[in-house]
Design a protein around this motif. Structure first.
Motif, mmCIF file in Angstrom:
data_model
loop_
_atom_site.group_PDB
_atom_site.id
_atom_site.type_symbol
_atom_site.label_atom_id
_atom_site.label_comp_id
_atom_site.label_asym_id
_atom_site.label_seq_id
_atom_site.Cartn_x
_atom_site.Cartn_y
_atom_site.Cartn_z
ATOM 1 N N HIS A 451 0.836 -1.208 0.000
ATOM 2 C CA HIS A 451 0.000 0.000 0.000
ATOM 3 C C HIS A 451 0.870 1.258 0.000
ATOM 4 O O HIS A 451 0.616 2.205 -0.750
ATOM 5 C CB HIS A 451 -0.901 -0.024 1.232
ATOM 6 N N GLU A 452 1.908 1.269 0.864
ATOM 7 C CA GLU A 452 2.742 2.469 0.989
ATOM 8 C C GLU A 452 3.577 2.720 -0.267
ATOM 9 O O GLU A 452 3.854 3.866 -0.618
ATOM 10 C CB GLU A 452 3.654 2.338 2.221
ATOM 11 N N ILE A 453 4.027 1.630 -0.939
ATOM 12 C CA ILE A 453 4.856 1.809 -2.144
ATOM 13 C C ILE A 453 3.998 2.274 -3.319
ATOM 14 O O ILE A 453 4.445 3.050 -4.168
ATOM 15 C CB ILE A 453 5.598 0.501 -2.476
ATOM 16 N N LEU A 457 4.632 5.410 -6.281
ATOM 17 C CA LEU A 457 4.677 4.948 -7.674
ATOM 18 C C LEU A 457 3.651 5.688 -8.530
ATOM 19 O O LEU A 457 3.916 6.055 -9.676
ATOM 20 C CB LEU A 457 4.425 3.446 -7.741
ATOM 21 N N ASN A 458 2.459 5.887 -7.952
ATOM 22 C CA ASN A 458 1.414 6.631 -8.679
ATOM 23 C C ASN A 458 1.864 8.070 -8.944
ATOM 24 O O ASN A 458 1.607 8.639 -10.011
ATOM 25 C CB ASN A 458 0.108 6.622 -7.895
ATOM 26 N N PHE A 459 2.530 8.688 -7.910
ATOM 27 C CA PHE A 459 3.023 10.064 -8.099
ATOM 28 C C PHE A 459 4.022 10.113 -9.256
ATOM 29 O O PHE A 459 3.997 11.018 -10.115
ATOM 30 C CB PHE A 459 3.681 10.568 -6.832
ATOM 31 N N LYS A 461 4.373 7.957 -11.784
ATOM 32 C CA LYS A 461 3.695 7.665 -13.052
ATOM 33 C C LYS A 461 2.967 8.902 -13.574
ATOM 34 O O LYS A 461 3.075 9.258 -14.752
ATOM 35 C CB LYS A 461 2.690 6.519 -12.827
ATOM 36 N N ASN A 462 2.210 9.555 -12.663
ATOM 37 C CA ASN A 462 1.462 10.749 -13.070
ATOM 38 C C ASN A 462 2.412 11.873 -13.479
ATOM 39 O O ASN A 462 2.138 12.645 -14.401
ATOM 40 C CB ASN A 462 0.556 11.218 -11.932
ATOM 41 N N GLY A 463 3.543 11.990 -12.743
ATOM 42 C CA GLY A 463 4.514 13.046 -13.072
ATOM 43 C C GLY A 463 5.119 12.847 -14.449
ATOM 44 O O GLY A 463 5.262 13.791 -15.233
ATOM 45 N N ILE A 464 5.470 11.587 -14.774
ATOM 46 C CA ILE A 464 6.058 11.292 -16.085
ATOM 47 C C ILE A 464 5.053 11.579 -17.203
ATOM 48 O O ILE A 464 5.384 12.151 -18.245
ATOM 49 C CB ILE A 464 6.514 9.815 -16.133
ATOM 50 N N GLU A 465 3.770 11.177 -16.967
ATOM 51 C CA GLU A 465 2.746 11.444 -17.983
ATOM 52 C C GLU A 465 2.568 12.945 -18.199
ATOM 53 O O GLU A 465 2.386 13.412 -19.330
ATOM 54 C CB GLU A 465 1.424 10.803 -17.559
ATOM 55 N N ALA A 466 2.606 13.718 -17.064
ATOM 56 C CA ALA A 466 2.445 15.167 -17.197
ATOM 57 C C ALA A 466 3.613 15.776 -17.980
ATOM 58 O O ALA A 466 3.428 16.638 -18.838
ATOM 59 C CB ALA A 466 2.347 15.791 -15.806
ATOM 60 N N LEU A 467 4.851 15.314 -17.661
ATOM 61 C CA LEU A 467 6.024 15.838 -18.377
ATOM 62 C C LEU A 467 5.962 15.477 -19.865
ATOM 63 O O LEU A 467 6.317 16.278 -20.731
ATOM 64 C CB LEU A 467 7.297 15.265 -17.754
ATOM 65 N N SER A 468 5.501 14.236 -20.130
ATOM 66 C CA SER A 468 5.426 13.791 -21.522
ATOM 67 C C SER A 468 4.470 14.670 -22.326
ATOM 68 O O SER A 468 4.750 15.047 -23.461
ATOM 69 C CB SER A 468 4.979 12.331 -21.553
ATOM 70 N N GLU A 488 9.114 2.031 -17.822
ATOM 71 C CA GLU A 488 9.320 0.588 -17.653
ATOM 72 C C GLU A 488 9.658 0.253 -16.205
ATOM 73 O O GLU A 488 9.186 -0.750 -15.654
ATOM 74 C CB GLU A 488 10.437 0.112 -18.588
ATOM 75 N N GLY A 489 10.483 1.102 -15.574
ATOM 76 C CA GLY A 489 10.834 0.870 -14.162
ATOM 77 C C GLY A 489 9.617 0.942 -13.258
ATOM 78 O O GLY A 489 9.439 0.113 -12.360
ATOM 79 N N VAL A 490 8.768 1.952 -13.483
ATOM 80 C CA VAL A 490 7.560 2.099 -12.650
ATOM 81 C C VAL A 490 6.624 0.908 -12.852
ATOM 82 O O VAL A 490 6.073 0.364 -11.886
ATOM 83 C CB VAL A 490 6.830 3.416 -12.985
ATOM 84 N N ASP A 491 6.449 0.476 -14.133
ATOM 85 C CA ASP A 491 5.565 -0.667 -14.398
ATOM 86 C C ASP A 491 6.075 -1.926 -13.714
ATOM 87 O O ASP A 491 5.303 -2.713 -13.155
ATOM 88 C CB ASP A 491 5.448 -0.911 -15.909
#
Length: 656
Positions: A451-453, A457-459, A461-468, A488-491
């Motif tokens: 749960h804590e990890i 990870l969501n932060f 993922k969302n950050g990378i999508e926003a930058l993209s 790939e690392g986040v997935d």
């Protein structure tokens, strides 16, 4: 006019309850000592549901008198009744504290009835605090003691409480079985209050399953019985149940009528839980009808009552409904505010449950030790009684009967040896229980870590999508490759966390749909860092389907133990080959390694508990023992073939 009529009825009912207690109160003033304490205890029971504040005063007076008499039994009973008052006031933490004190004294006294009450009450409180596994352990222990000592009083309540745990985890069929059993016991032995309690609970299971006709039938029966026996609290529960059914069939005006009826009843006895539930349902009706102002007004009332007691599930529902209302009003700031409060409260409750489960482990170990000591002492007493009887017979009977006495003594010696063997088995069982508790705690911690990890990870993922999105149109190939690497690392981290969650699933259910191929892939994913660049894994899965019935968490544990053993058997480099196939009515899983192999003298011992060839501190000897037990639970079996220096093959057969 109707409101005045119902208030008048509630007033008359309240006066009747008070009148019934007045005679006991007068009697308590005329007697002293234990009789006075017994009278005070009965007054508390009469008042705690409808008048908890008054009941508390009499409970504290009883406790003070019991302490003056230094009577441990009466002290334990007084503490338990005060805990009951706190329960009806909604202060579950204080109720749990007083129940633990009462149970500690009961264990010292070895009083089965008091110990049973302690287990039942602590189980119910853990249910209210969200610790369902712990609650079920205590409640089943309470039921076991009642059945062992042949006590029927209170059995209906215990059965209802067990049903509540299954209802909360949405196993409505099992819950209803316990509620019906509680109903039957109540009719035979325990009176109309428990009959009404069981009736409402049966109605709730039908409501949750969507069987509205059956739900309405039981709630109406409960409301009628509540009015007949003047039980304000459970009558209000029946009224709210009827309202929920009417809401689902869109008879809104009738639903509001019954909710107002419930509000009047709960107000008359200061039932904070009932008030919170009624206002929440009124808020849902208002929101469904587009009356956002009315929804917010009722939500505020619900929130005020829910915050006074530990109704954490109600508090979560309130925050979600607040967010929904503000979403309808297009007020995104307030919607986000309540969503964030919901997430914060949910995480806080999760941490509280984890901490509470971990803190209970020493208490449970101590209880098991106390039970073992009690069993040994009872065995010693029985042996002493038998010995005394034998000596008495020797003195009384004549010489010709000495031969008979010698035969009896030999039989007694055999019984003593059997008791000694039983004591050794009990000690072994205690060790297994302690190990089981540790494994349960590891499961809870695995869920917590996952749960804590997931949040960071969501932060990411969302950050990378926003930058993209920000850099759309940028044709810098090197920059795009960096985005791809991070994604790939986040997935991969997300998949590992998802795999961890499978190992936190506990419970006796072996009727889930399980995909054995996915289970094996999850285990290989967890072991990836250990086997990469060293062990080659070959999979040859059948294409005839891979689903079977079982307990997914337990099967993960079994597969993990076998694959991990195969990896550990390979010293430098080697191969693990995993094959699945369907044969007759079984799924066969072959797990074969080319490692060290198992010596012939150890091959028959690998399924024994605590057998290990690893150095001290590196293995408990329980891995394969637990694995064999899990497969047997599922109606399957394991065959092991091994040649030292050539490798080992595990053949697992599980019924389809």
């Amino acid at each position: 006019m109707k409101t005045i009529f119902y208030i008048a009825i509630l007033f008359l009912c309240s006066n009747n309850l008070i009148g019934q207690s007045d005679s006991l109160i007068n009697y308590s003033k005329e007697v002293e000592g234990k009789e006075k304490i017994d009278a005070l205890h009965q007054i508390v029971i009469d008042l705690w549901l409808n008048y908890p504040e008054r009941a508390m005063g009499y409970g504290e007076e009883a406790l003070s008198l019991a302490q003056e008499l230094d009577d441990s039994t009466l002290i334990s009973k007084s503490l338990r009744l005060i805990a009951g008052v706190y329960y009806y006031k909604g202060d579950f933490d204080l109720s749990l504290e007083y129940n633990k004190k009462a149970l500690a004294i009961a264990l010292e006294l070895k009083d089965s009835a008091l110990i049973n009450n302690g287990y039942n009450n602590i189980g119910l409180l853990n249910y209210n605090l969200g610790s369902y596994q712990t609650a079920l352990e205590y409640l089943l222990r309470s039921k076991e003691i009642k059945e062992k000592i042949g006590e029927t009083y209170g059995l209906s309540t215990t059965l209802n409480n067990i049903g509540l745990v299954f209802e909360r985890i949405q196993d409505y069929k099992t819950a209803r079985q316990y509620f019906r059993e509680a109903y039957d016991v109540a009719i035979e032995t325990e009176g109309l209050d428990n009959e009404l309690y069981s009736t409402n609970n049966i109605g709730i299971t039908f409501l949750r399953e969507g069987n509205l006709d059956e739900a309405l039938k039981y709630f109406r029966e409960g409301l009628s019985l509540g009015e007949e026996i003047e039980n304000i609290n459970w009558g209000a529960v029946s009224a709210r149940g009827i309202a929920e059914v009417l809401m689902q069939i869109e008879k809104v005006d009738s639903a509001v009528y019954y909710l107002n009826k419930s509000l009047e009843a709960s107000t008359s006895i200061d039932d904070k839980k009932g008030l919170a539930e009624a206002y929440f349902l009124l808020a849902k009706i208002a929101e469904d009808q587009g009356d956002h102002e009315g929804a917010l007004e009722n939500l505020k009332m619900c929130e005020d009552w829910a915050n006074q007691i530990q109704l954490w599930q109600q508090q979560l529902d309130v925050l979600k409904l607040y967010a929904s209302v503000y979403k309808s009003l297009n007020e995104q700031t307030l919607e986000n505010k309540y969503l964030n409060e919901y997430i914060h409260l949910r995480d806080s409750i999760f941490h509280d449950v984890v901490s509470r489960n971990l803190s209970l482990i020493p208490l449970k170990i101590k209880e098991e030790q106390d039970r073992l000591r009690l069993t040994e002492q009872q065995a010693q007493i029985r042996n002493q009684v038998i010995t005394n009887q034998l000596f008495t017979f020797i003195i009384i009977i004549t010489v010709p009967l000495l031969i008979v006495m010698i035969i009896l003594l030999r039989k007694n010696d055999k019984k003593n040896k059997e008791l000694q063997r039983n004591n050794e088995e009990l000690k072994q069982t205690q060790k297994l229980l302690i190990t089981s508790e540790k494994m349960a705690s590891l499961g809870v911690l695995a869920a917590g870590v996952g749960h804590e990890i997931n949040n960071p990870l969501n932060f990411i993922k969302n950050g990378i999508e926003a930058l993209s999105k920000k850099l759309e149109g940028n044709k810098d190939e090197e920059l795009q490759s960096y985005f791809k690497i991070v994604n790939e690392g986040v997935d991969r981290a997300t998949n590992i966390v998802k795999s961890l969650s499978h190992f936190s699933r506990r419970g006796p259910n072996t009727d889930e749909k399980c995909n054995i191929h996915e289970i094996i892939e999850n285990c290989l994913l967890i072991l990836h860092n250990k086997i990469r660049n060293r062990v080659r894994v070959l999979t040859n899965f059948t294409n005839q389907g891979s689903e079977l019935k079982g307990n997914e968490g337990r099967l993960h544990q079994a597969m993990m133990n076998i694959i991990a053993n195969a990896e550990q058997a390979i010293i430098d480099e080697g191969t693990i080959e995993i094959t699945t196939r369907k044969k007759d009515d079984f799924m066969e899983i072959w797990i074969e390694d080319d490692g060290e192999g198992i010596p012939e003298e150890n091959l028959m011992k690998i399924s024994d508990p605590f057998f290990t060839t690893k150095p001290p501190g590196e293995g408990t000897g329980l891995g394969l023992f637990i694995t064999f037990s899990i497969i047997e639970e599922h109606g399957g079996n394991i065959d092991v073939k091994s040649n030292p220096g050539q490798g080992t093959k595990f053949i697992i057969r599980l019924p389809l």
